[in-house]
Design a protein around this motif. Structure first.
Motif, PDB file in Angstrom:
ATOM      1  N   PRO A  31      20.997  -7.059   7.392  1.00 29.45           N
ATOM      2  CA  PRO A  31      22.008  -5.992   7.266  1.00 29.45           C
ATOM      3  C   PRO A  31      21.490  -4.620   7.701  1.00 29.45           C
ATOM      4  N   VAL A  32      20.178  -4.424   7.650  1.00 26.30           N
ATOM      5  CA  VAL A  32      19.628  -3.138   8.090  1.00 26.30           C
ATOM      6  C   VAL A  32      19.854  -3.003   9.591  1.00 26.30           C
ATOM      7  N   ASP A  33      19.603  -4.091  10.326  1.00 29.42           N
ATOM      8  CA  ASP A  33      19.827  -4.087  11.768  1.00 29.42           C
ATOM      9  C   ASP A  33      21.320  -4.050  12.097  1.00 29.42           C
ATOM     10  N   GLU A  34      22.083  -4.821  11.343  1.00 27.71           N
ATOM     11  CA  GLU A  34      23.494  -5.016  11.658  1.00 27.71           C
ATOM     12  C   GLU A  34      24.356  -3.818  11.247  1.00 27.71           C
ATOM     13  N   LEU A  35      24.099  -3.260  10.055  1.00 19.56           N
ATOM     14  CA  LEU A  35      25.004  -2.238   9.500  1.00 19.56           C
ATOM     15  C   LEU A  35      24.421  -0.830   9.512  1.00 19.56           C
ATOM     16  N   ASP A  36      23.134  -0.694   9.750  1.00 19.53           N
ATOM     17  CA  ASP A  36      22.476   0.614   9.729  1.00 19.53           C
ATOM     18  C   ASP A  36      22.565   1.282   8.346  1.00 19.53           C
ATOM     19  N   VAL A  37      22.380   0.477   7.300  1.00 18.13           N
ATOM     20  CA  VAL A  37      22.408   1.010   5.937  1.00 18.13           C
ATOM     21  C   VAL A  37      21.102   1.739   5.610  1.00 18.13           C
ATOM     22  N   ASP A  38      21.114   2.501   4.524  1.00 22.92           N
ATOM     23  CA  ASP A  38      19.961   3.330   4.153  1.00 22.92           C
ATOM     24  C   ASP A  38      18.969   2.646   3.223  1.00 22.92           C
ATOM     25  N   ALA A  39      19.213   1.383   2.892  1.00 26.66           N
ATOM     26  CA  ALA A  39      18.244   0.647   2.065  1.00 26.66           C
ATOM     27  C   ALA A  39      18.375  -0.837   2.351  1.00 26.66           C
ATOM     28  N   ALA A  40      17.269  -1.550   2.204  1.00 31.51           N
ATOM     29  CA  ALA A  40      17.275  -3.010   2.239  1.00 31.51           C
ATOM     30  C   ALA A  40      17.134  -3.480   0.801  1.00 31.51           C
ATOM     31  N   ILE A  41      17.687  -4.661   0.480  1.00 31.22           N
ATOM     32  CA  ILE A  41      17.445  -5.251  -0.844  1.00 31.22           C
ATOM     33  C   ILE A  41      16.820  -6.612  -0.606  1.00 31.22           C
ATOM     34  N   VAL A  42      15.747  -6.876  -1.335  1.00 32.20           N
ATOM     35  CA  VAL A  42      15.004  -8.121  -1.095  1.00 32.20           C
ATOM     36  C   VAL A  42      15.928  -9.324  -1.287  1.00 32.20           C
ATOM     37  N   PHE A  43      15.821 -10.307  -0.401  1.00 31.38           N
ATOM     38  CA  PHE A  43      16.657 -11.489  -0.528  1.00 31.38           C
ATOM     39  C   PHE A  43      16.062 -12.411  -1.582  1.00 31.38           C
ATOM     40  N   ALA A  44      16.780 -12.533  -2.695  1.00 29.77           N
ATOM     41  CA  ALA A  44      16.345 -13.348  -3.830  1.00 29.77           C
ATOM     42  C   ALA A  44      17.586 -13.586  -4.676  1.00 29.77           C
ATOM     43  N   ASP A  45      17.438 -14.039  -5.906  1.00 27.30           N
ATOM     44  CA  ASP A  45      18.596 -14.156  -6.791  1.00 27.30           C
ATOM     45  C   ASP A  45      18.164 -13.826  -8.210  1.00 27.30           C
TER      46      ASP A  45
END
Ligand code: CP3
Length: 379
Positions: free
Chosen positions: A94-108
């Motif tokens: 999503p960082v590449d796709e949406l240009d958002v200001d934060a990444a969130i680790v992929f987990a659950d």
């Protein structure tokens, strides 16, 4: 995946050089010395002035993204989580796709249930299933203690890999479920609307309830602190379903445990976002339990929510359903959220809950652009 937390001096079969990874426990990998301390997202977490409003989306890496669905064709959700190289790749999508200001680790949030011995699977179309739900006070005694490094090291490794791949682009958020929301899954055995079993256990087995929530608080508190030490610049505690409680029940049965989790999580120095939905009546108590930022849903106007926690930052609060609206309606609602935040420092734009699997990525990109266009300096 071995489940072992690999250090930077161990080989990694990924496109990131091992030497690019910060050694675990190194001061430079600690959140207090984040690679991006001046990023608007981290500044807003601390209510410092920013030149614009930062924006990211809860559940921004998920089924609405075609690239995620492609990865999911070959791997289950748990397999992705257990494979740091894959989970780091998804984290960055999503960082590449949406240009958002934060990444969130992929987990659950439910991953700690595996080492606790509760048994976890995700059923297509149904959601999570807990194989051995907690049905009695005796069941609480059987829970195995969790060591974040040995039992959930794959998440810490995903954080190391993802933060190395992100370099200084945007901060990385680590997360965990809050004691109440986790207890609800552990007791119900899966999703619920009524929380009837959870409340029955809470009222009828108060000692076991408090023992369970204390156990979960220690587990997620230590896990969050380890995530910050591994490179997460901020942390989010998801108390997604706590809004089903009365104020008094929240204060007596839950708040002390959320406070304990947040206190333990704070040890590594990263700012903490304390999130729930349906919490209009609980915001002051949640703020008192702790956190630097309060996460709110769309059921309460942002300015009214902020009045209940004026000393904290605020994250939210566009209704995810608005993503299905025509662009002028989206524009109207994005502007309304931003108007309510005004020029006060400390607003992080987000949805009020997760991105729905049916969302159109183009709509999310449009929201990011709208937030950027309407942004003013916050002081
Ligand atoms: O970008 C991201 O936020 C992705 C990372 C993430 C996932 N789960 C991966 C996931 C995060 C932050 C979560 C948090 C989470 N998990 C919460 C709190 C947030 C919220 O929505 O309230 C909760 C309650 C869960 C538990 C959970 N996991 C449920 C109820 C479900 C099934 C419902 C659903 O959305 O499918 C999951 C599955 C899940 N976790 C998916 C993802 C991407 C979808 C599963 C898939 O790919 O099949």
């Amino acid at each position: 995946m071995s489940g072992q937390y690999r250090n930077s001096d161990q080989p990694l079969d990924s496109n990131v050089e091992a030497s690019a990874l910060p050694p675990a426990g190194d001061a430079a990998s600690k959140a207090g010395a984040s690679a991006t301390p001046d990023h608007p997202f981290l500044r807003a977490c601390r209510r410092l002035p920013t030149e614009r409003t930062p924006v990211w989306f809860m559940r921004q890496a998920g089924r609405y993204l075609p690239e995620y669905r492609a990865i999911r064709r070959n791997a289950s959700l748990l397999e992705i989580c257990h494979t740091p190289e894959l989970a780091a790749t998804v984290t960055l999508l999503p960082v590449d796709e949406l240009d958002v200001d934060a990444a969130i680790v992929f987990a659950d949030i439910l991953l700690p249930f595996e080492p606790m011995g509760l048994g976890l699977s995700f059923i297509e179309g149904t959601g999570p299933r807990i194989e051995h739900p907690i049905q009695s006070a005796a069941d609480v005694e059987t829970l195995r203690p969790v060591d974040p490094v040995t039992d959930l090291g794959y998440v810490l490794e995903t954080i190391q890999l993802a933060s190395a791949q992100l370099r200084d682009r945007v901060p990385l958020i680590g997360f965990a479920g809050a004691p109440f929301t986790l207890a609800s899954y552990a007791i119900e055995g899966g999703a619920t609307r009524s929380f009837a079993r959870t409340k029955r256990f809470m009222y009828n087995e108060p000692a076991a309830w408090h023992e369970l929530l204390d156990n979960l608080a220690q587990t997620v508190g230590r896990f969050l602190s380890a995530q910050a030490a591994a490179g997460a610049g901020a942390l989010q505690l998801f108390d997604s379903w706590v809004g089903c409680l009365s104020r008094d029940d929240y204060a007596r049965y839950v708040a002390p445990h959320s406070a304990r989790a947040i206190e333990l999580a704070s040890e590594a120095g990263a700012p903490i976002i304390h999130f729930g939905t349906g919490t209009s009546t609980l915001l002051d108590s949640m703020a008192e339990a702790g956190g630097d930022v309060i996460g709110v849903d769309w059921r309460i106007p942002l300015d009214e929510a902020w009045e209940q926690a004026p000393h904290l930052g605020i994250q939210g609060n566009l209704d995810p359903a608005v993503l299905s609206a025509p662009l002028p309606e989206i524009q109207h609602q994005v502007s309304d959220v931003m108007k309510r935040a005004g020029r006060r420092a400390g607003h992080i734009f987000n949805l009020g809950h997760g991105v729905p699997p049916t969302a159109d990525p183009e709509r999310l990109k449009a929201v990011v652009s709208m937030v950027r266009e309407r942004s003013v300096a916050h002081v």
